[in-house]
Design a protein around this motif. Structure first.
Motif, PDB file in Angstrom:
ATOM      1  N   LEU B 174      57.020 -34.054 -53.539  1.00  0.00           N
ATOM      2  CA  LEU B 174      55.672 -33.686 -53.935  1.00  0.00           C
ATOM      3  C   LEU B 174      55.640 -33.317 -55.407  1.00  0.00           C
ATOM      4  CD1 LEU B 174      53.243 -33.637 -52.088  1.00  0.00           C
ATOM      5  CD2 LEU B 174      53.389 -31.170 -52.081  1.00  0.00           C
ATOM      6  N   GLU B 176      57.749 -34.424 -57.584  1.00  0.00           N
ATOM      7  CA  GLU B 176      57.993 -35.658 -58.332  1.00  0.00           C
ATOM      8  C   GLU B 176      56.744 -36.520 -58.394  1.00  0.00           C
ATOM      9  OE1 GLU B 176      61.353 -37.056 -56.155  1.00  0.00           O
ATOM     10  OE2 GLU B 176      62.726 -35.767 -57.250  1.00  0.00           O
ATOM     11  N   ALA B 177      56.016 -36.577 -57.264  1.00  0.00           N
ATOM     12  CA  ALA B 177      54.766 -37.339 -57.255  1.00  0.00           C
ATOM     13  C   ALA B 177      53.819 -36.771 -58.297  1.00  0.00           C
ATOM     14  CB  ALA B 177      54.127 -37.305 -55.872  1.00  0.00           C
ATOM     15  N   ALA B 178      53.779 -35.448 -58.406  1.00  0.00           N
ATOM     16  CA  ALA B 178      52.900 -34.818 -59.385  1.00  0.00           C
ATOM     17  C   ALA B 178      53.347 -35.149 -60.807  1.00  0.00           C
ATOM     18  CB  ALA B 178      52.874 -33.304 -59.171  1.00  0.00           C
ATOM     19  N   ARG B 179      54.660 -35.218 -61.022  1.00  0.00           N
ATOM     20  CA  ARG B 179      55.144 -35.559 -62.360  1.00  0.00           C
ATOM     21  C   ARG B 179      54.719 -36.973 -62.725  1.00  0.00           C
ATOM     22  NH1 ARG B 179      61.368 -34.630 -63.100  1.00  0.00           N
ATOM     23  NH2 ARG B 179      60.953 -35.295 -65.214  1.00  0.00           N
ATOM     24  N   ILE B 180      54.823 -37.880 -61.741  1.00  0.00           N
ATOM     25  CA  ILE B 180      54.411 -39.258 -62.004  1.00  0.00           C
ATOM     26  C   ILE B 180      52.904 -39.318 -62.227  1.00  0.00           C
ATOM     27  CG2 ILE B 180      54.190 -41.536 -60.915  1.00  0.00           C
ATOM     28  CD1 ILE B 180      56.985 -41.054 -59.753  1.00  0.00           C
ATOM     29  N   ASP B 181      52.163 -38.438 -61.556  1.00  0.00           N
ATOM     30  CA  ASP B 181      50.712 -38.362 -61.740  1.00  0.00           C
ATOM     31  C   ASP B 181      50.336 -37.582 -62.998  1.00  0.00           C
ATOM     32  OD1 ASP B 181      49.701 -39.931 -59.774  1.00  0.00           O
ATOM     33  OD2 ASP B 181      49.473 -38.337 -58.290  1.00  0.00           O
ATOM     34  N   ARG B 182      51.275 -37.378 -63.873  1.00  0.00           N
ATOM     35  CA  ARG B 182      51.043 -36.734 -65.170  1.00  0.00           C
ATOM     36  C   ARG B 182      50.559 -35.292 -65.064  1.00  0.00           C
ATOM     37  NH1 ARG B 182      49.154 -40.164 -69.920  1.00  0.00           N
ATOM     38  NH2 ARG B 182      50.099 -42.161 -69.528  1.00  0.00           N
ATOM     39  N   ALA B 183      50.955 -34.591 -64.031  1.00  0.00           N
ATOM     40  CA  ALA B 183      50.578 -33.180 -63.947  1.00  0.00           C
ATOM     41  C   ALA B 183      51.682 -32.354 -64.608  1.00  0.00           C
ATOM     42  CB  ALA B 183      50.402 -32.767 -62.500  1.00  0.00           C
ATOM     43  N   ARG B 187      49.284 -27.549 -64.655  1.00  0.00           N
ATOM     44  CA  ARG B 187      48.428 -28.298 -63.740  1.00  0.00           C
ATOM     45  C   ARG B 187      49.008 -28.296 -62.338  1.00  0.00           C
ATOM     46  NH1 ARG B 187      46.229 -33.215 -66.812  1.00  0.00           N
ATOM     47  NH2 ARG B 187      44.245 -32.334 -67.450  1.00  0.00           N
ATOM     48  N   PHE B 188      50.300 -28.524 -62.248  1.00  0.00           N
ATOM     49  CA  PHE B 188      50.943 -28.536 -60.937  1.00  0.00           C
ATOM     50  C   PHE B 188      50.733 -27.198 -60.237  1.00  0.00           C
ATOM     51  CE2 PHE B 188      54.774 -27.600 -58.390  1.00  0.00           C
ATOM     52  CZ  PHE B 188      54.579 -28.548 -57.413  1.00  0.00           C
ATOM     53  N   ASP B 191      46.713 -26.934 -59.548  1.00  0.00           N
ATOM     54  CA  ASP B 191      46.089 -27.941 -58.674  1.00  0.00           C
ATOM     55  C   ASP B 191      46.797 -28.102 -57.338  1.00  0.00           C
ATOM     56  OD1 ASP B 191      44.246 -28.466 -60.570  1.00  0.00           O
ATOM     57  OD2 ASP B 191      45.160 -30.310 -61.309  1.00  0.00           O
ATOM     58  N   ILE B 192      48.089 -27.855 -57.311  1.00  0.00           N
ATOM     59  CA  ILE B 192      48.831 -28.174 -56.097  1.00  0.00           C
ATOM     60  C   ILE B 192      49.454 -26.944 -55.444  1.00  0.00           C
ATOM     61  CG2 ILE B 192      50.834 -29.439 -55.224  1.00  0.00           C
ATOM     62  CD1 ILE B 192      49.938 -31.547 -57.455  1.00  0.00           C
TER      63      ILE B 192
END
Lengths: 359, 282
Positions: B174, B176-183, B187-188, B191-192
């Motif tokens: 999760l 890593e997905a956020a890193r790829i989504d430019r968070a 932000r991470f 937002d998450i």
């Protein structure tokens, strides 16, 4: 859409554990590349290095001619689909797909347009306002793919995306994935441990073992001319039969365990006295009449698959395991013997010590 | 599960009902006592049903200025308690969220050292470190202020530990997905991580609010100014009113009033609270 160039890529973890070494591969625009190998062979590490989630220890990675070794994952123009989906659990399907685009600062109408397109492609329109936990495994994986598609990346990365799904769904999504690749025309890099998935999806397969590349080639290259014994063993189901022995003086016989001698119709492409492993695929063993190599199989059990019958047993008079795949339905009693033959063209010869191909 | 037999159903209900009566009786007594005059409560037997002075007693209490309570109006004390409980609760949640985030998601020197330092303070309750803390607060000139009342109670090892454990259950993919989504890190977090911790935050809110509201020893030490007294202190002062007889009807009335805010918080957040304790979101 992009080309990828990987030059002598390597990864060493603290404590001198080498996970990957000396990987060289040029990936063309729009190619579907599958990285395959047993668990722990370093295939996921390569994918994660391409994504930027894992630092590159040695070597270079170029995407479209640009060196991206030190770029953040978000700045490499890639998208990744994870095995466990990695969807944001508190966000709706729409929000999940939107999130990356919002962070990029795309205008709202553009985001809406892309989500509409992607959800139509993946048949997700009716689920846009649901939360991930209200979806089935297959639907979740489609959302994860949607999240990748809307970003319109240069390279798509897949980390065993179908492993958490049941067999039927896996086959179905495999077909969808292939169609998706065709439609998008983008570069796909796909990691799996399942050789069937690799064979059916790939334009080219990179097969890995213990951190090294064993062979790179099209599925048929790997099937017809495996470069090493490892590749020969890994590709194909049921696995290839190997008979180990010593090449005789006349190079027309193979001595097994020093007692049994197998006679060949042709000269073996190996020097006399060499230790070799002779490989024959179960599906290439057939009628004995006039074949170059004749063997006799003592049946121990039979797998009836309907379209095929796989007979398992031993080489008569020895302990060498042997399997044969026969078309249609065959009834064979355990303990009975079947006479089989194989043409020289279907024989793979490997050096026992190094595993390298000899013919 | 246990078999469904009429006798067992009866027995379990009986045990439960007895338990509930046992727990509720003191609250009932406080409610009843707050509606009688002072004489009724010093006589035996003590009344078990409401009296006729409810209106009188409560309006007296709320209008304030009871000499028996040191002349501080109940409203003022309730306000002080609310400020103290809320600042402690929000402060604790904010600080422990941030420190747990740092400990779980960032690699910095002595990371585990810091974690263990925080963890060790778990073993020291307020009462043990009260003297040094008091000394520090005095030297910083924070006596008799809301700052002195709340800040020393904000740092919380328990909450930090709780959030750390929760963050550790969030799969790496999760992040890593956020890193790829430019968070980025902020932000991470916003937002998450924060939305995902919602139920945990609610559960902690209740526990910490009650903890803050019930603080007794610390406010007693740092406040000498009457305008900063909290309601829990107020009750205690009324009981120990020197030579005079304790005014039980007022004391019980104050106790009932002091019960209301924590009850409201529990009722409002009960659903999230149970979810936070029971559910582990995938």
């Amino acid at each position: 859409m992009a080309t990828l160039s990987i030059k002598s890529l390597g990864k060493t973890y603290p404590g001198n554990v080498t996970a990957v070494q000396d990987v060289d591969v040029e990936i063309a625009d729009g190619e579907f590349i599958v990285l395959v190998g047993p668990s722990g062979c370093g295939k996921s590490t390569i994918l994660r290095m391409i994504a930027g989630l894992e630092a590159i220890t040695t070597g270079d990675l170029h995407i479209d001619g640009e060196r991206v070794n030190d770029r953040e994952p978000g700045d490499r123009n890639i998208a990744m689909v994870f095995q466990n989906y990695a969807l944001y659990p508190h966000m709706s399907v729409r929000k999940n797909m939107e999130y990356g685009l919002k962070n990029e600062g795309l205008p709202k109408p553009e985001i809406a347009k892309r989500i509409e397109e992607a959800s139509r492609t993946l048949r997700l329109e009716e689920y846009l306002d649901r939360k991930p936990r209200q979806l089935s495994g297959g639907q979740r994986q489609r959302v994860a793919m949607g999240r990748a598609i809307v970003r319109d990346p240069k390279v798509f990365l897949f980390d065993e995306p179908l492993s958490n799904l049941d067999a039927k769904l896996r086959t179905q999504l495999r077909a969808e994935l292939k169609a998706l690749h065709h439609r998008l025309g983008a570069t796909f890099i796909y990691v799996t441990h399942d050789q069937v998935e690799a064979m059916s999806l790939a334009d080219r397969i990179i097969i890995m073992n213990a951190g090294r590349v064993e062979q790179i080639g099209t599925p048929m290259d790997l099937y017809l001319r495996p470069a090493t014994r490892f590749v020969a063993d890994f590709i194909g189901s049921p696995a290839m039969n190997f008979i180990e022995g010593t090449v005789g003086e006349d190079r027309r016989s193979l001595a097994i365990n020093g007692t049994q001698v197998l006679n060949m119709g042709q000269e073996l492409p190996a020097r006399a006295g060499a230790q070799v492993a002779m490989g024959m695929r179960p599906e290439h063993l057939g009628d004995a009449g006039g074949a170059d190599i004749q063997v006799s199989l003592q049946v121990s059990f039979v797998e009836q698959l309907g379209a095929d019958t796989v007979v398992h047993g031993n080489l008569s008079g020895g302990a060498q395991p042997l399997a044969v795949r026969l078309h249609g339905v065959h009834a064979s009693e355990p303990g009975s013997e079947i006479a089989l033959g194989c043409g020289m063209g279907h024989v793979h010869l490997f050096d026992t010590a190094t595993g390298a191909r000899l013919n | 599960m246990v078999e469904n037999r009429p006798f067992l159903t009866f027995l379990t209900h009986a045990v439960l009902i007895i338990g509930v009566i046992f727990l509720c009786f003191p609250v009932w007594m406080a409610l009843v006592a707050s509606t009688h005059g002072p004489e009724a409560l010093s006589r035996s037997p003590i009344p078990l049903w409401f009296g006729d002075r409810a209106w009188e007693n409560y309006s007296q209490l709320l209008a304030g200025g009871l000499p028996e309570a040191g002349g501080v109006p109940i409203g003022r004390m309730m306000f002080n308690s609310a400020i103290m409980a809320l600042v402690i609760t929000f402060g604790k949640i904010a600080i422990s969220l941030i420190s747990a985030y740092a400990i779980v998601y960032f690699r910095f020197p002595f990371r585990m050292g810091f974690f263990w330092m925080i963890f060790i303070t778990l073993m020291l309750p307020v009462e043990v470190r009260i003297l040094p803390t008091f000394d520090v607060v005095t030297k910083l000139g924070m006596l008799n202020s809301y700052v002195g009342l709340t800040i020393p109670l904000i740092a919380s090892a328990t909450a930090t530990f709780l959030f750390r454990q929760f963050f550790l259950t969030i799969p790496d993919e999760l992040v890593e997905a956020a890193r790829i989504d430019r968070a980025g890190p902020l932000r991470f977090f916003w937002d998450i991580l924060l939305p995902m911790s919602r139920t945990n935050i609610a559960a902690l809110f209740i526990i910490l609010f009650i903890f803050g509201w019930n603080q007794y020893l610390w406010p007693l030490l740092v406040t000498t100014d009457e305008s900063l007294y909290t309601v829990v202190m107020g009750i205690q002062r009324m009981v120990n009113a020197g030579e005079a007889l304790p005014v039980w009807h007022y004391i019980m009335g104050t106790a009932v009033l002091a019960l209301i805010p924590p009850v409201l918080v529990v009722v409002a957040m009960q659903k999230l609270f149970v979810k936070g304790l029971v559910e582990s979101e995938k």
